[in-house]
Design a protein around this motif. Structure first.
Motif, PDB file in Angstrom:
ATOM      1  N   ASP A 202     -25.374 -82.943  37.730  1.00  0.00           N
ATOM      2  CA  ASP A 202     -24.944 -84.176  37.068  1.00  0.00           C
ATOM      3  C   ASP A 202     -24.296 -85.137  38.070  1.00  0.00           C
TER       4      ASP A 202
ATOM      5  N   LEU B  52     -25.152 -97.512  35.687  1.00  0.00           N
ATOM      6  CA  LEU B  52     -24.843 -96.149  36.158  1.00  0.00           C
ATOM      7  C   LEU B  52     -26.099 -95.295  36.024  1.00  0.00           C
TER       8      LEU B  52
ATOM      9  N   SER C 271     -25.535 -89.590  34.436  1.00  0.00           N
ATOM     10  CA  SER C 271     -24.066 -89.688  34.520  1.00  0.00           C
ATOM     11  C   SER C 271     -23.412 -88.813  33.457  1.00  0.00           C
ATOM     12  N   HIS C 272     -22.369 -88.150  33.861  1.00  0.00           N
ATOM     13  CA  HIS C 272     -21.594 -87.299  32.944  1.00  0.00           C
ATOM     14  C   HIS C 272     -20.132 -87.714  33.141  1.00  0.00           C
ATOM     15  N   VAL C 273     -19.607 -88.413  32.142  1.00  0.00           N
ATOM     16  CA  VAL C 273     -18.281 -89.028  32.276  1.00  0.00           C
ATOM     17  C   VAL C 273     -17.209 -88.158  31.619  1.00  0.00           C
TER      18      VAL C 273
ATOM     19  N   PHE D 160     -18.016 -97.055  29.151  1.00  0.00           N
ATOM     20  CA  PHE D 160     -19.159 -96.280  29.652  1.00  0.00           C
ATOM     21  C   PHE D 160     -20.310 -96.283  28.647  1.00  0.00           C
TER      22      PHE D 160
ATOM     23  N   VAL E  16     -24.283 -94.906  29.036  1.00  0.00           N
ATOM     24  CA  VAL E  16     -24.039 -93.493  29.350  1.00  0.00           C
ATOM     25  C   VAL E  16     -23.985 -92.706  28.049  1.00  0.00           C
ATOM     26  N   SER E  17     -24.753 -91.610  27.983  1.00  0.00           N
ATOM     27  CA  SER E  17     -24.802 -90.856  26.720  1.00  0.00           C
ATOM     28  C   SER E  17     -23.936 -89.593  26.765  1.00  0.00           C
TER      29      SER E  17
END
Ligand code: PRP
Ligand code: URA
Length: 212
Positions: free
Chosen positions: A73, A125, A129-131, A151, A156-157
């Protein structure tokens, strides 16, 4: 560990609960509070990151080839200023190449609305992406939703939230707006008081961490 249907993971590990108890104690001085907050941050972030994406990558040991794992990720840490900084320190230690986007939010003491004073994000992004939004206190949920929205608005999912303590009101608000956001916490407390503080909570996290 208890996981509810609405994606809240409560970390009931004895070491986490022991640390949380020291944080709750009003007699714990700021120096100890900060040290214990750093420790609990490491454990909570570690638990939250169980869901990180990985891919296989072989490695050579001194005796020959072995299967291996690397993170796949694009990890983003989003500490909510000020108090969220305590969570980003150990998270950055664990994932040195994580990107850090600070989110400056201050709760208005009268209205309890989160007011944004700093946010510097790129225009886009990567899709993987892993927020991780990092904030020790999930009270009304206004700050968490404001941070998550930055985000989510970029498409971003995969967004998660890591907190020490959450109020049921805050969890409800986050999940009503962002049902897919996973939340990892040390405890879910009873309720908010009339000033928007978590009961019993641990007081003002930022003030106790920074001695203000
Ligand atoms: C605190 C806390 C969260 C927010 C939670 O920050 O660290 O960010 O309040 O409340 P909410 O869920 O009702 O939005 P604060 O605004 O006091 O700022 P600080 O960290 O700079 O002290
Ligand atoms: N912010 C804190 O630091 N503590 C609370 O209980 C609520 C909001």
């Amino acid at each position: 560990m208890t996981t509810t249907q609405t994606s809240v993971k409560v970390c009931d590990h004895p070491l986490i609960q022991q640390l949380l108890t020291r944080l709750r104690d009003y007699q714990t001085p700021s120096s100890e509070f900060r040290a214990k907050a750093l420790q609990i941050s490491r454990y909570l972030v570690y638990e939250a990151m169980r869901g990180l994406g990985v891919r296989g990558s072989g490695v050579e040991t001194p005796l020959g080839p072995a299967p291996g794992t690397v993170l796949s990720d694009y990890v983003i840490l989003a500490p909510v200023l000020r108090a969220g900084l305590i969570l980003s320190e150990p998270a950055q230690d664990m994932i040195p190449n994580a990107r850090i986007y600070h989110v400056g939010l201050k709760r208005d003491e009268q209205t309890l609305q989160a007011i944004s004073y700093y946010a510097k994000l790129p225009d886009s992004l990567p899709p993987d992406s892993h927020v991780y939004v990092l904030d020790p206190m999930l009270a009304t949920g206004g700050s968490a939703c404001a941070a998550i929205s930055l985000f989510a608005n970029l498409g971003v999912s995969t967004i998660e939230l890591v907190s020490f303590v959450a109020a049921p009101e805050g969890i409800k608000k986050v999940h009503s707006q962002y049902p897919n956001v996973k939340i990892t916490v040390g405890a879910i407390d009873q309720q908010l008081n009339e000033h928007g503080y978590i009961l019993p909570g641990l007081g003002d996290a930022g003030d106790r961490i920074f001695g203000t």
